[in-house]
Design an enzyme around this catalytic site. Structure first.
Site, PDB file in Angstrom:
ATOM      1  N   ARG A   1       0.817  -1.222   0.000  1.00 15.72           N
ATOM      2  CA  ARG A   1       0.000   0.000   0.000  1.00 15.72           C
ATOM      3  C   ARG A   1       0.842   1.260   0.000  1.00 15.72           C
ATOM      4  NH1 ARG A   1      -4.829  -1.800  -1.721  1.00 15.72           N
ATOM      5  NH2 ARG A   1      -5.465  -3.663  -0.555  1.00 15.72           N
TER       6      ARG A   1
ATOM      7  N   HIS B   1       5.343  -9.817  -6.320  1.00 15.66           N
ATOM      8  CA  HIS B   1       4.165  -9.058  -6.747  1.00 15.66           C
ATOM      9  C   HIS B   1       4.399  -7.574  -6.466  1.00 15.66           C
ATOM     10  CE1 HIS B   1       0.059  -7.801  -7.370  1.00 15.66           C
ATOM     11  NE2 HIS B   1      -0.371  -9.049  -7.524  1.00 15.66           N
TER      12      HIS B   1
ATOM     13  N   TYR C   1       0.238  -2.553  -4.906  1.00 18.57           N
ATOM     14  CA  TYR C   1      -1.036  -2.165  -5.522  1.00 18.57           C
ATOM     15  C   TYR C   1      -1.056  -0.688  -5.925  1.00 18.57           C
ATOM     16  CZ  TYR C   1      -2.840  -6.587  -3.651  1.00 18.57           C
ATOM     17  OH  TYR C   1      -3.045  -7.908  -3.356  1.00 18.57           O
TER      18      TYR C   1
ATOM     19  N   HIS D   1      -0.233  -5.387 -11.702  1.00 21.92           N
ATOM     20  CA  HIS D   1      -1.515  -5.016 -12.271  1.00 21.92           C
ATOM     21  C   HIS D   1      -1.272  -3.891 -13.272  1.00 21.92           C
ATOM     22  CE1 HIS D   1      -3.927  -6.500  -8.495  1.00 21.92           C
ATOM     23  NE2 HIS D   1      -3.127  -7.422  -8.999  1.00 21.92           N
TER      24      HIS D   1
ATOM     25  N   GLU E   1      -0.828  -9.021 -15.337  1.00 24.42           N
ATOM     26  CA  GLU E   1      -1.876  -9.842 -14.736  1.00 24.42           C
ATOM     27  C   GLU E   1      -3.224  -9.585 -15.413  1.00 24.42           C
ATOM     28  OE1 GLU E   1      -3.906 -10.706 -10.359  1.00 24.42           O
ATOM     29  OE2 GLU E   1      -1.882  -9.879 -10.489  1.00 24.42           O
TER      30      GLU E   1
ATOM     31  N   ASP F   1      -5.136 -14.829 -13.525  1.00 24.36           N
ATOM     32  CA  ASP F   1      -5.809 -14.943 -12.230  1.00 24.36           C
ATOM     33  C   ASP F   1      -7.198 -15.527 -12.474  1.00 24.36           C
ATOM     34  OD1 ASP F   1      -7.577 -14.155  -9.979  1.00 24.36           O
ATOM     35  OD2 ASP F   1      -5.806 -13.112  -9.232  1.00 24.36           O
TER      36      ASP F   1
ATOM     37  N   HIS G   1     -10.052 -13.267 -11.432  1.00 29.41           N
ATOM     38  CA  HIS G   1     -10.152 -12.086 -12.293  1.00 29.41           C
ATOM     39  C   HIS G   1     -10.781 -12.414 -13.645  1.00 29.41           C
ATOM     40  CE1 HIS G   1      -6.692  -9.826 -10.021  1.00 29.41           C
ATOM     41  NE2 HIS G   1      -7.725 -10.114  -9.257  1.00 29.41           N
TER      42      HIS G   1
ATOM     43  N   HIS H   1      -2.630 -17.403 -10.831  1.00 30.36           N
ATOM     44  CA  HIS H   1      -3.158 -17.129  -9.498  1.00 30.36           C
ATOM     45  C   HIS H   1      -4.413 -17.973  -9.339  1.00 30.36           C
ATOM     46  CE1 HIS H   1      -1.157 -12.893  -9.086  1.00 30.36           C
ATOM     47  NE2 HIS H   1      -0.362 -13.873  -8.719  1.00 30.36           N
TER      48      HIS H   1
ATOM     49  N   ASP I   1     -13.948  -8.492  -8.599  1.00 33.16           N
ATOM     50  CA  ASP I   1     -12.687  -8.952  -8.017  1.00 33.16           C
ATOM     51  C   ASP I   1     -12.768  -9.160  -6.503  1.00 33.16           C
ATOM     52  OD1 ASP I   1     -10.080  -9.622  -7.439  1.00 33.16           O
ATOM     53  OD2 ASP I   1      -9.271  -7.620  -7.768  1.00 33.16           O
TER      54      ASP I   1
ATOM     55  N   HIS J   1     -11.894 -12.386  -4.069  1.00 31.77           N
ATOM     56  CA  HIS J   1     -11.392 -13.756  -4.019  1.00 31.77           C
ATOM     57  C   HIS J   1     -12.132 -14.570  -2.954  1.00 31.77           C
ATOM     58  CE1 HIS J   1      -7.192 -12.622  -5.822  1.00 31.77           C
ATOM     59  NE2 HIS J   1      -8.197 -12.043  -6.458  1.00 31.77           N
TER      60      HIS J   1
ATOM     61  N   GLU K   1      -4.064 -17.090  -3.721  1.00 32.33           N
ATOM     62  CA  GLU K   1      -4.266 -15.765  -3.123  1.00 32.33           C
ATOM     63  C   GLU K   1      -5.625 -15.730  -2.425  1.00 32.33           C
ATOM     64  OE1 GLU K   1      -2.032 -12.582  -5.974  1.00 32.33           O
ATOM     65  OE2 GLU K   1      -3.980 -13.307  -6.641  1.00 32.33           O
TER      66      GLU K   1
END
Length: 380
Positions: free
Chosen positions: A37, A67, A70, A107, A142, A176, A179, A211, A224, A226, A256
């Protein structure tokens, strides 16, 4: 061999991640390259990295997937945010050279009312500035769910980015499952068609990782969220079918799902326990090939052999050098239970033109089998 792991915390360092992977029976794993973040990255501990590389090599834990945070948005309308994305990714890739030969996933970003075409151009510009011919890390775009103004909601958008990048040999795709389901790709009831569509638009040689997630949303919801495996709309049966598909079985799978370490261990054990016999693989290969021939209700064995030969040539760029490979139990099973003598002879003749190295790489990916020695190929 199924390559399965999950997202692990890097807060205690690299060696701690390797130990956590061993605890939960994972043979690969994913981690955030820095604060997900924010923009801060911990200083690298070279001694920790050295111990980590020894531990992962000894226990066959690979590849690692870093990864991106974000907050990285390479197609933002704000030039300062695009610059932050560029500097962050460049720094991440430089740091990853200390653990060479692995994967970096990000992303693509959100264009925020600029339009997808503008977003695609910005993302490609960033990659053209960052990627280097001598880097050892493969950068993965992704697949996205299509929430808001996300770029990467369709295979066509990802292909458009790849086509605009000069050093696109350094690029791949991470699919993913949550996704693509949320984006509208029905991997539950039409998996073969989705794989064929990906192959036609992007190419299966670009697919480097998956993913593995269930989804709390119905097909095409563009949200989105999960879910744990088997607790969402995709379902455990469909996800098991996906990890055993001959086009996907050789890839690393990263969970994930909303879990703690114990929850991941449970899912890994559950997934590692699945497997299909050779007849199931033949069925999946027939279905996959049939998706590329929609005007025929069922392919004959020879048509399937011909289609597989074409796919192999496209994927591995068949060299002139040859070795003789006796495929052992796999061919025996085919001959007795799946294909006619004529069909087996056609397959044997073609396999005889493959190098040992290429058979090792393509067997799991295209046939759902794995290479065990210089003389035999066994069913997984």
């Amino acid at each position: 061999m199924l390559r399965i792991g999950c997202h692990l915390s890097s807060s205690k360092g690299y060696c701690a991640m390797a130990k956590d992977a061993l605890k939960i029976h994972a043979n690969t794993f994913q981690y955030f390259s820095r604060n997900p973040r924010g923009g801060n990255a911990k200083a690298l501990d070279q001694e920790d990295i050295a111990r980590f590389l020894v531990e992962t090599d000894k226990n066959d834990i690979h590849p690692f997937l870093a990864h991106a945070p974000y907050t990285l948005n390479g197609c933002s309308a704000d030039p300062a945010l695009r610059d932050f994305a560029r500097r962050t990714m460049a720094d991440d890739l430089a740091r990853l050279e200390f653990t060479p030969g692995n994967l970096y996933n990000f992303h693509p970003g959100s264009h925020v009312r600029q339009g997808a075409d503008v977003g695609i151009s910005y993302i490609a510009d960033m990659l053209n500035e960052i990627l280097k011919p001598d880097q050892t890390t493969t950068v993965l775009l992704e697949t996205m769910s299509g929430k808001g103004s996300e770029v990467g909601r369709t295979f066509e958008e990802l292909k458009a980015i790849i086509d605009k990048v000069g050093l696109n040999s350094q690029l791949g795709v991470c699919l993913d499952t949550c996704h693509v389901w949320d984006a509208g790709y029905d991997i539950a009831d039409h998996l073969d068609e989705v794989i064929s569509e990906f192959d036609r638009i992007i190419g299966l040689d670009r697919l480097k990782a998956i993913h593995l997630n269930d989804s709390l949303n119905p097909l095409g919801a563009h949200k989105d969220r999960h879910a744990r495996l088997g607790e969402g709309h995709i379902g455990l049966t469909s996800l098991k079918r996906l990890i055993n598909h001959p086009a996907l079985a050789h890839l690393p799978f990263y969970l994930e799902t909303p879990n703690d370490l114990a929850g991941y261990a449970k899912e890994i054990d559950m997934i590692s326990d699945v497997g299909y016999n050779h007849l199931d693989y033949i069925k999946y290969m027939r279905n996959w090939a049939s998706a590329a021939h929609p005007n025929q209700t069922e392919l004959t064995g020879l048509q399937l052999i011909s289609w597989l030969e074409t796919r192999i040539k496209e994927v591995i760029n068949l060299p002139n050098s040859t070795v003789t490979i006796e495929t052992g139990r796999f061919l025996k099973n085919l001959k007795e239970k799946a294909f006619s003598n004529e069909e087996v002879q056609a397959f044997t003749s073609f396999v005889g033109n493959l190098t040992t190295e290429k058979v090792n790489n393509l067997a799991a990916g295209l046939f759902g089998i794995y290479y065990r020695s210089e003389t035999e190929v066994y069913v997984r």
